[in-house]
Write an enzyme that holds these catalytic residues in place. Structure first.
Site, mmCIF file in Angstrom:
data_model
loop_
_atom_site.group_PDB
_atom_site.id
_atom_site.type_symbol
_atom_site.label_atom_id
_atom_site.label_comp_id
_atom_site.label_asym_id
_atom_site.label_seq_id
_atom_site.Cartn_x
_atom_site.Cartn_y
_atom_site.Cartn_z
ATOM 1 N N GLU A 224 -5.748 -39.657 32.034
ATOM 2 C CA GLU A 224 -5.871 -38.692 30.943
ATOM 3 C C GLU A 224 -4.488 -38.345 30.384
ATOM 4 O OE1 GLU A 224 -8.262 -35.368 32.374
ATOM 5 O OE2 GLU A 224 -9.149 -36.676 33.899
ATOM 6 N N GLU A 334 -11.268 -29.769 24.798
ATOM 7 C CA GLU A 334 -11.902 -29.145 25.966
ATOM 8 C C GLU A 334 -11.316 -27.754 26.159
ATOM 9 O OE1 GLU A 334 -12.042 -29.727 30.854
ATOM 10 O OE2 GLU A 334 -11.141 -31.277 29.579
#
Length: 419
Positions: A224, A334
């Protein structure tokens, strides 16, 4: 006689209370002393000897550490690792020879070359070293435990990676575009850079790409990278560059930034360092272009490039599923919603504006591509998941070489439709 008995009883009770207090104090001291030892041990592990240290205007201290001394090599799988300074192959662009009028129309309002880190104003790290943001004692003490510092929480069947098929969130909310399951060897996208407001210190707002292998039931692997605002981790509300990895669904492996695992080779960017400037509503739009790809010709390691500069790599030996290829690529925003006082958080995602407001108001990710087995960049086909009333996402696929596959996303969090 009764008075003597009462006095004796009082003395006994007083003695017991004092003994209990002394015992509690000793235990407390022992516990505190043990914690201090563990904190110092972790600080020694993370903060390596520096060739040079640079004080940043934002309060950070950047230590210039020899490449061979970085925390990555504390990982047992990397004890005898030979450092690679550059990949063998880069992905090849496909159908990228046509420049559309949209580029000219937007070039004066978006920029990636102007993005910098504030510590650069006070110096730079010499060749052969990498900048590492110094971890402070208070950074570790903000974590729930020493062992949990710099790690995402793990849940059985749940994590901060969004499984679009299952809709698993557990307090995390998303506006995400995802490929369907397949074989992928990398991801590239231009990510709009903002500084969203975060309501609670233990909440965050981020935008990133996920490179995923396996499933929750078979030890999920992820790589990520992106930007985040996370007061609990960094102690402030600045927008910061971050990376993460796990090879077991966030249970025991992996961590944020430069703990053991990722090997940095670049002496310019500090992972975990703040990024500036950020985008302004109706003003200049700032971007990070992030490319992550598997260098099969160079041992299968996963390399990362930021704004055209190679940053470093995740060795393939860290992973199980990702040793071969990724099965899903995702891009998006997010946030964490702790529902303080029983209400939805006001933590913003992206710019804090809904995507229907479009360019220069809402946040976007554009030119979304995946890397195929022939090492070629291909326009991505995606589908979406989002919390419509709190945060939203609007996707589009065009032949325009500036936008390509892209989406606008984000939102303000709590509002009349999201109480």
């Amino acid at each position: 006689m009764a008075e003597v008995k009462l006095s004796f009883g009082f003395v006994v009770v007083l003695y017991v209370l004092m003994a209990a207090r002394l015992c509690y104090t000793d235990n407390n001291r022992s516990s505190s002393s043990h914690e201090n030892v563990e904190v110092q041990k972790l600080l020694n592990s993370l903060n390596k000897p520096a060739v040079k240290s640079i004080k940043s205007p934002d309060g950070d201290i950047m230590d210039c550490v020899r490449i061979s001394d970085q925390p990555a090599f504390d990982h047992p799988l990397l004890k005898n690792h030979t450092i690679k300074m550059r990949p063998i192959y880069h992905p090849n662009p496909v159908d990228d020879n046509k420049v559309s009028s949209m580029v000219n129309a937007t070039a004066d309002r978006h920029s990636s070359s102007s993005i910098t880190q504030l510590w650069h104003s006070n110096g730079k790290c010499p060749k052969g070293t990498i900048p590492i943001r110094r971890t402070k004692k208070e950074d570790i003490l903000r974590a729930s435990s020493v062992d949990s510092y710099g790690k995402k929480k793990s849940f059985i069947g749940k994590s901060s990676f969004i499984d679009v098929e299952l809709g698993v969130t557990d307090g995390h909310e998303y506006a995400v575009a995802s490929t369907k399951t397949g074989q992928f060897y990398g991801s590239k996208s231009a990510i709009n850079l903002w500084n969203p407001k975060v309501q609670q210190s233990n909440e965050f707002s981020l935008t990133q790409t996920w490179v995923v292998g396996g499933t929750y039931n078979t030890s999920l692997n992820t790589i990520e990278a992106g930007w985040q605002v996370y007061p609990f981790l960094y102690g402030d509300n600045k927008t910061r560059l971050f990376i993460y990895w796990t090879s077991d669904g966030y249970q025991k492996t992996g961590c944020y930034n430069l703990c053991s695992g990722f090997i940095q080779t670049n002496n310019k960017y500090a992972i975990g360092g703040s990024l500036s400037p950020t985008s302004k509503t109706d003003g200049t739009q700032q971007e990070l272009t992030i490319l992550i790809w598997k260098d099969n010709a160079g041992g299968g390691d996963w390399w990362m490039q930021l704004n055209g500069e190679t940053i470093g790599y995740w060795p393939s030996s860290l992973f199980t599923h990702l040793r071969n290829s990724a099965s899903v690529i995702q891009w998006g925003g997010e946030i964490i919603n702790t529902r303080s006082q029983g209400r939805h958080t006001t933590t913003q995602m992206g710019s804090g504006q809904f995507p229907k407001l479009w360019y220069r108001k809402a946040s976007y990710i554009r030119k979304i591509e995946t890397v195929d087995q022939s090492n070629a960049l291909r326009t991505a086909e995606v589908y979406t998941f989002h919390e419509e009333n709190c945060y939203d996402i609007l996707t589009n696929i065009t032949t325009d070489s500036f936008w390509g596959t892209h989406f606008f996303y984000g939102g303000p969090g709590r509002n009349p439709n999201c109480p």
